[in-house]
Design a protein around this motif. Structure first.
Motif, PDB file in Angstrom:
ATOM      1  N   GLY A 161      47.008  55.149  11.354  1.00 13.42           N
ATOM      2  CA  GLY A 161      46.415  54.247  12.327  1.00 13.42           C
ATOM      3  C   GLY A 161      47.029  54.487  13.681  1.00 13.42           C
ATOM      4  N   LYS A 162      46.418  53.872  14.682  1.00 12.04           N
ATOM      5  CA  LYS A 162      46.908  54.090  16.041  1.00 12.04           C
ATOM      6  C   LYS A 162      48.347  53.600  16.193  1.00 12.04           C
ATOM      7  CE  LYS A 162      42.630  54.626  18.464  1.00 12.04           C
ATOM      8  NZ  LYS A 162      41.388  53.898  18.648  1.00 12.04           N
ATOM      9  N   ARG A 163      48.661  52.578  15.429  1.00 13.92           N
ATOM     10  CA  ARG A 163      50.025  52.048  15.532  1.00 13.92           C
ATOM     11  C   ARG A 163      50.995  52.782  14.609  1.00 13.92           C
ATOM     12  NH1 ARG A 163      49.005  46.377  16.884  1.00 13.92           N
ATOM     13  NH2 ARG A 163      47.502  46.566  18.565  1.00 13.92           N
ATOM     14  N   VAL A 164      50.456  53.608  13.740  1.00 12.95           N
ATOM     15  CA  VAL A 164      51.325  54.314  12.781  1.00 12.95           C
ATOM     16  C   VAL A 164      51.404  55.762  13.211  1.00 12.95           C
ATOM     17  CG1 VAL A 164      51.684  54.915  10.361  1.00 12.95           C
ATOM     18  CG2 VAL A 164      50.515  52.794  10.961  1.00 12.95           C
ATOM     19  N   PRO A 165      52.575  56.179  13.683  1.00 10.98           N
ATOM     20  CA  PRO A 165      52.667  57.540  14.238  1.00 10.98           C
ATOM     21  C   PRO A 165      52.442  58.637  13.216  1.00 10.98           C
ATOM     22  CG  PRO A 165      54.840  56.548  14.082  1.00 10.98           C
ATOM     23  CD  PRO A 165      53.875  55.464  13.731  1.00 10.98           C
ATOM     24  N   LEU A 166      52.690  58.392  11.939  1.00 11.08           N
ATOM     25  CA  LEU A 166      52.475  59.412  10.915  1.00 11.08           C
ATOM     26  C   LEU A 166      51.737  58.786   9.734  1.00 11.08           C
ATOM     27  CD1 LEU A 166      55.888  61.296  10.777  1.00 11.08           C
ATOM     28  CD2 LEU A 166      53.674  62.271  11.375  1.00 11.08           C
ATOM     29  N   PRO A 167      50.937  59.547   9.059  1.00 11.03           N
ATOM     30  CA  PRO A 167      50.269  59.004   7.876  1.00 11.03           C
ATOM     31  C   PRO A 167      51.314  58.560   6.854  1.00 11.03           C
ATOM     32  CG  PRO A 167      50.065  61.375   7.953  1.00 11.03           C
ATOM     33  CD  PRO A 167      50.635  60.950   9.266  1.00 11.03           C
ATOM     34  N   SER A 168      51.073  57.448   6.263  1.00  8.00           N
ATOM     35  CA  SER A 168      52.134  56.833   5.467  1.00  8.00           C
ATOM     36  C   SER A 168      51.615  56.205   4.195  1.00  8.00           C
ATOM     37  CB  SER A 168      52.812  55.723   6.286  1.00  8.00           C
ATOM     38  OG  SER A 168      53.240  56.241   7.512  1.00  8.00           O
ATOM     39  N   LEU A 169      52.568  56.049   3.280  1.00  9.16           N
ATOM     40  CA  LEU A 169      52.283  55.317   2.045  1.00  9.16           C
ATOM     41  C   LEU A 169      53.091  54.018   2.119  1.00  9.16           C
ATOM     42  CD1 LEU A 169      52.843  58.300  -0.376  1.00  9.16           C
ATOM     43  CD2 LEU A 169      50.649  57.403   0.397  1.00  9.16           C
ATOM     44  N   PHE A 170      52.384  52.889   2.091  1.00  9.62           N
ATOM     45  CA  PHE A 170      53.057  51.578   2.196  1.00  9.62           C
ATOM     46  C   PHE A 170      53.074  50.910   0.831  1.00  9.62           C
ATOM     47  CE2 PHE A 170      51.504  52.413   6.431  1.00  9.62           C
ATOM     48  CZ  PHE A 170      52.502  51.932   7.263  1.00  9.62           C
ATOM     49  N   PHE A 171      54.205  50.279   0.544  1.00  6.41           N
ATOM     50  CA  PHE A 171      54.340  49.529  -0.709  1.00  6.41           C
ATOM     51  C   PHE A 171      54.926  48.172  -0.351  1.00  6.41           C
ATOM     52  CE2 PHE A 171      55.084  53.971  -1.273  1.00  6.41           C
ATOM     53  CZ  PHE A 171      54.071  54.288  -2.169  1.00  6.41           C
ATOM     54  N   SER A 172      54.308  47.138  -0.857  1.00  2.90           N
ATOM     55  CA  SER A 172      54.818  45.792  -0.538  1.00  2.90           C
ATOM     56  C   SER A 172      55.078  45.030  -1.829  1.00  2.90           C
ATOM     57  CB  SER A 172      53.776  45.044   0.305  1.00  2.90           C
ATOM     58  OG  SER A 172      52.618  44.859  -0.468  1.00  2.90           O
ATOM     59  N   TYR A 173      55.979  44.109  -1.713  1.00  3.51           N
ATOM     60  CA  TYR A 173      56.217  43.211  -2.837  1.00  3.51           C
ATOM     61  C   TYR A 173      56.393  41.803  -2.277  1.00  3.51           C
ATOM     62  CZ  TYR A 173      57.274  42.113  -7.624  1.00  3.51           C
ATOM     63  OH  TYR A 173      57.199  41.615  -8.875  1.00  3.51           O
ATOM     64  N   ALA A 174      55.731  40.832  -2.891  1.00  2.00           N
ATOM     65  CA  ALA A 174      55.729  39.465  -2.340  1.00  2.00           C
ATOM     66  C   ALA A 174      57.025  38.719  -2.670  1.00  2.00           C
ATOM     67  CB  ALA A 174      54.547  38.694  -2.903  1.00  2.00           C
ATOM     68  N   SER A 175      57.453  37.890  -1.700  1.00  2.00           N
ATOM     69  CA  SER A 175      58.601  37.001  -1.951  1.00  2.00           C
ATOM     70  C   SER A 175      58.058  35.612  -2.251  1.00  2.00           C
ATOM     71  CB  SER A 175      59.502  36.907  -0.714  1.00  2.00           C
ATOM     72  OG  SER A 175      59.936  38.175  -0.316  1.00  2.00           O
ATOM     73  N   TYR A 176      58.593  35.021  -3.291  1.00  2.00           N
ATOM     74  CA  TYR A 176      58.184  33.660  -3.661  1.00  2.00           C
ATOM     75  C   TYR A 176      59.415  32.771  -3.778  1.00  2.00           C
ATOM     76  CZ  TYR A 176      53.496  35.320  -4.851  1.00  2.00           C
ATOM     77  OH  TYR A 176      52.253  35.855  -4.791  1.00  2.00           O
ATOM     78  N   ALA A 177      59.263  31.519  -3.465  1.00  2.00           N
ATOM     79  CA  ALA A 177      60.315  30.534  -3.733  1.00  2.00           C
ATOM     80  C   ALA A 177      59.617  29.273  -4.210  1.00  2.00           C
ATOM     81  CB  ALA A 177      61.126  30.251  -2.478  1.00  2.00           C
ATOM     82  N   ASN A 178      59.987  28.886  -5.428  1.00  2.00           N
ATOM     83  CA  ASN A 178      59.338  27.717  -6.062  1.00  2.00           C
ATOM     84  C   ASN A 178      57.811  27.858  -6.051  1.00  2.00           C
ATOM     85  OD1 ASN A 178      61.893  26.603  -6.336  1.00  2.00           O
ATOM     86  ND2 ASN A 178      61.768  25.684  -4.274  1.00  2.00           N
ATOM     87  N   GLY A 179      57.363  29.045  -6.333  1.00  2.00           N
ATOM     88  CA  GLY A 179      55.905  29.264  -6.434  1.00  2.00           C
ATOM     89  C   GLY A 179      55.221  29.377  -5.091  1.00  2.00           C
ATOM     90  N   GLU A 180      56.027  29.249  -4.029  1.00  2.00           N
ATOM     91  CA  GLU A 180      55.414  29.298  -2.695  1.00  2.00           C
ATOM     92  C   GLU A 180      55.530  30.722  -2.138  1.00  2.00           C
ATOM     93  OE1 GLU A 180      56.377  27.731   1.829  1.00  2.00           O
ATOM     94  OE2 GLU A 180      57.678  27.176   0.151  1.00  2.00           O
ATOM     95  N   PHE A 181      54.436  31.284  -1.635  1.00  2.00           N
ATOM     96  CA  PHE A 181      54.420  32.621  -1.047  1.00  2.00           C
ATOM     97  C   PHE A 181      55.145  32.608   0.289  1.00  2.00           C
ATOM     98  CE2 PHE A 181      52.165  35.771   1.687  1.00  2.00           C
ATOM     99  CZ  PHE A 181      52.626  36.923   1.043  1.00  2.00           C
ATOM    100  N   LEU A 182      56.211  33.400   0.370  1.00  2.00           N
ATOM    101  CA  LEU A 182      57.014  33.391   1.590  1.00  2.00           C
ATOM    102  C   LEU A 182      56.677  34.548   2.517  1.00  2.00           C
ATOM    103  CD1 LEU A 182      60.552  32.584   0.116  1.00  2.00           C
ATOM    104  CD2 LEU A 182      58.951  31.016   1.208  1.00  2.00           C
ATOM    105  N   GLY A 183      56.171  35.635   1.899  1.00  2.00           N
ATOM    106  CA  GLY A 183      55.889  36.834   2.710  1.00  2.00           C
ATOM    107  C   GLY A 183      56.080  38.066   1.839  1.00  2.00           C
ATOM    108  N   ALA A 184      56.281  39.236   2.472  1.00  2.00           N
ATOM    109  CA  ALA A 184      56.412  40.464   1.679  1.00  2.00           C
ATOM    110  C   ALA A 184      57.452  41.377   2.289  1.00  2.00           C
ATOM    111  CB  ALA A 184      55.078  41.193   1.614  1.00  2.00           C
TER     112      ALA A 184
END
Ligand SMILES: Nc1nc2c(ncn2[C@@H]2O[C@H](COP(=O)(O)OP(=O)(O)OP(=O)(O)O)[C@@H](O)[C@H]2O)c(=O)[nH]1
Length: 522
Positions: A161-184
């Motif tokens: 993408g325009k903001r990504v200087p090189l083609p990339s492979l992204f991997f995310s994992y979600a953070s939860y606390a007490n069942g609440e989605f906090l982010g990744a």
């Protein structure tokens, strides 16, 4: 020419099929290697993302930042960035991901809050200054890896993408606390680096995600020119068509005039003719594309064309030569048959002539010439083997009168009767010949003079007693016979003279009688 065209077409098809199979096998091998490398990295990246998502410092930071979510929404990018850099929880989160980045060979690590804002990122030293490797303050909520993480706990995305200087492979994992989605927590791998580990040839290989977006290529400039573009929507149709043809193995996939957006001037494929093969990496939902210049194939094509033409010309020459050989052979056979026919005819004529020469036409006895030839041979043999031979000279008496009285044909009949009597009274081995008009001669083989005299007398009597019927008339005739026995060393001339002399004596004695040389002639 039709055969030549067909042969050439067949050869080209063969070459094309083998070339396509080769390309397809190459790309399948590369896809497998890439899949293995990527899966290994994916596993590592997943583990890292999981670990980050469970880190207390990260969780605390995400919680804190989520409280500012409504305020972030009204801030500009620069304001968000400044706010985050000043925040103490961000500092420890930044510190953690920076340390991890330095220890592991990754492109970047960063943390998103529940709204997709990048709230922590790793820093790296560039020209002595700490620079963030992720976009602190940027919002990534539209990214697939983030939306997947929000829904499933983890997500992958292969992106340029325009903001990504090189083609990339992204991997995310979600953070939860007490069942609440906090982010990744997000890990980013270097796709070109993966690709660089493939054992590639000089041909071009590139990898797209499931949407046809190039995420990597053996020619980095290709990828860089396409950043941010969903480039393969129009191209992939052509490629898919080409790939379909390849799979069919029926036709060379010549991809020409691919329509790239005008600003991708680095992609000069318009002038290229390529084989394109593809192989999917199913689990990763990636596709490895592989292209090879058609130039090599065209060389083969031309060579095969020349080969086919040469084969054709040689074939035609061979046919002409074989035809000529067959033709020559047939003409020779005809000639030989004609010769054989002529030879056969000549033999028949020759046999007829011989027959005429050696036999008398009226009586079928030996002719004069043949009789004396045979007699001479027998005399030589008898001398050699000390045997006996007696020569009889026979002459029909007063034959002129028979002719004159009853006519020539009646005379002929008498001659024939005389010949028959001679045959009846002698053996097969004896020589019989008509040696003159009404003159006959007999060579009695292995015969003594007494026996010969008896035989001669029998002939004489048989003639005298024979009534010859001719055209209702009955004729009578007699004959005179002179005998001579072959004496040791006597030659044919002498023997004939002796027999003739005896015959003369018989005639002188009044005819119808037998006289013996040496007995009656002295
Ligand atoms: N019909 C017939 N007559 C023949 C043939 N050849 C020879 N003559 C005849 O035979 C006759 C022979 O006559 P001559 O030589 O006088 O002898 P001849 O009448 O038999 O008398 P002698 O020998 O003395 O008893 C001639 O009239 C010939 O024309 C033949 O092939 N056919």
């Amino acid at each position: 020419m039709l055969v030549g065209g067909w042969a050439s077409h067949l050869l080209v098809e063969r070459f094309a099929a083998s070339e396509l199979t080769r390309q397809q096998n190459t790309v399948k091998r590369q896809a497998n290697i890439f899949a293995q490398l990527a899966e290994k990295e994916l596993l590592a990246a997943d583990k890292l993302a999981v670990a980050l998502s469970q880190d207390t410092a990260i969780i605390n930071h995400q919680r804190t930042m989520n409280e500012y979510a409504s305020r972030f929404a009204d801030m500009t990018f620069g304001e968000r960035k400044a706010f985050l850099e000043a925040n103490p929880t961000a500092a420890s989160a930044n510190d953690l991901v920076t340390r991890l980045l330095q220890n592991l060979d990754l492109m970047s690590l960063f943390v998103l809050d529940a709204s997709g804002n990048c709230i922590a990122t790793a820093y790296t030293q560039i020209d002595g200054e700490a620079q963030p490797v992720g976009c602190l303050g940027e919002n990534y909520q539209s990214r697939e890896y983030f939306s997947q993480a929000r829904l499933n706990g983890s997500g992958h995305q292969f992106a340029v993408g325009k903001r990504v200087p090189l083609p990339s492979l992204f991997f995310s994992y979600a953070s939860y606390a007490n069942g609440e989605f906090l982010g990744a927590a997000v890990v980013r791998l270097d796709a070109p680096n993966l690709l660089s580990q493939l054992p590639l040839s000089t041909t071009r290989t590139w990898i797209t995600d499931r949407n046809g977006m190039v995420i990597s290529s053996t020619t980095p400039s290709d990828v860089m020119q396409q950043l941010g573009a969903r480039l393969y929507a129009p191209v992939s149709e052509a490629i898919l068509e080409a790939t379909y043809r390849l799979d069919q193995h029926r036709q060379v996939a010549l991809v020409e005039d691919l329509h790239y957006p005008e600003d991708w001037d680095v992609w000069q494929l318009e002038s290229e003719r390529l084989f394109i093969a593809s192989a999917p990496i199913g689990q990763l939902e990636l596709t490895v594309w592989h292209s090879a210049s058609i130039a090599n194939f065209l060389q083969l094509y031309h060579r095969s064309g020349i080969l086919a033409l040469t084969v054709l010309v040689l074939g035609v020459l061979l046919i002409l030569i074989v035809e000529r050989v067959i033709d020559a052979h047939q003409r020779r056979m005809t000639h030989l048959r004609a010769l054989a026919d002529a030879h056969q005819s000549l033999e028949q004529v020759s046999s007829r002539l011989l027959n005429i020469a050696i036999s008398d036409n009226l009586t079928q006895l030996s002719s004069r010439v043949y009789f004396f030839q045979r007699l001479e041979e027998e005399i030589a043999r008898v001398h050699r083997e000390s045997e006996q031979l007696v020569l009889l000279q026979l002459d029909i008496d007063n034959f002129k009168i028979i002719n004159d009285t009853h006519g020539h044909p009646a005379g002929d009949e008498v001659i024939r009767t005389m010949a028959a009597i001679c045959r009846e009274q002698t053996r097969k081995a004896d020589l019989l010949g008509r040696v003159g008009g009404e003159e006959f001669a007999i060579g009695l083989i292995e015969c003594r003079i007494n026996t010969a005299q008896t035989i001669a007398q029998n002939i004489c009597d048989a003639c005298a007693n024979k009534a010859v019927e001719y055209e209702g008339k009955v004729l009578h005739f007699t004959c005179s016979i002179g005998l001579a026995e072959l004496q040791p060393k006597q030659n044919i001339g002498e023997l004939i003279r002796q027999a003739d002399k005896a015959l003369y004596v018989a005639k002188e004695a009044g005819r119808n009688c037998v006289r013996v040389s040496g007995v009656d002639t002295d």
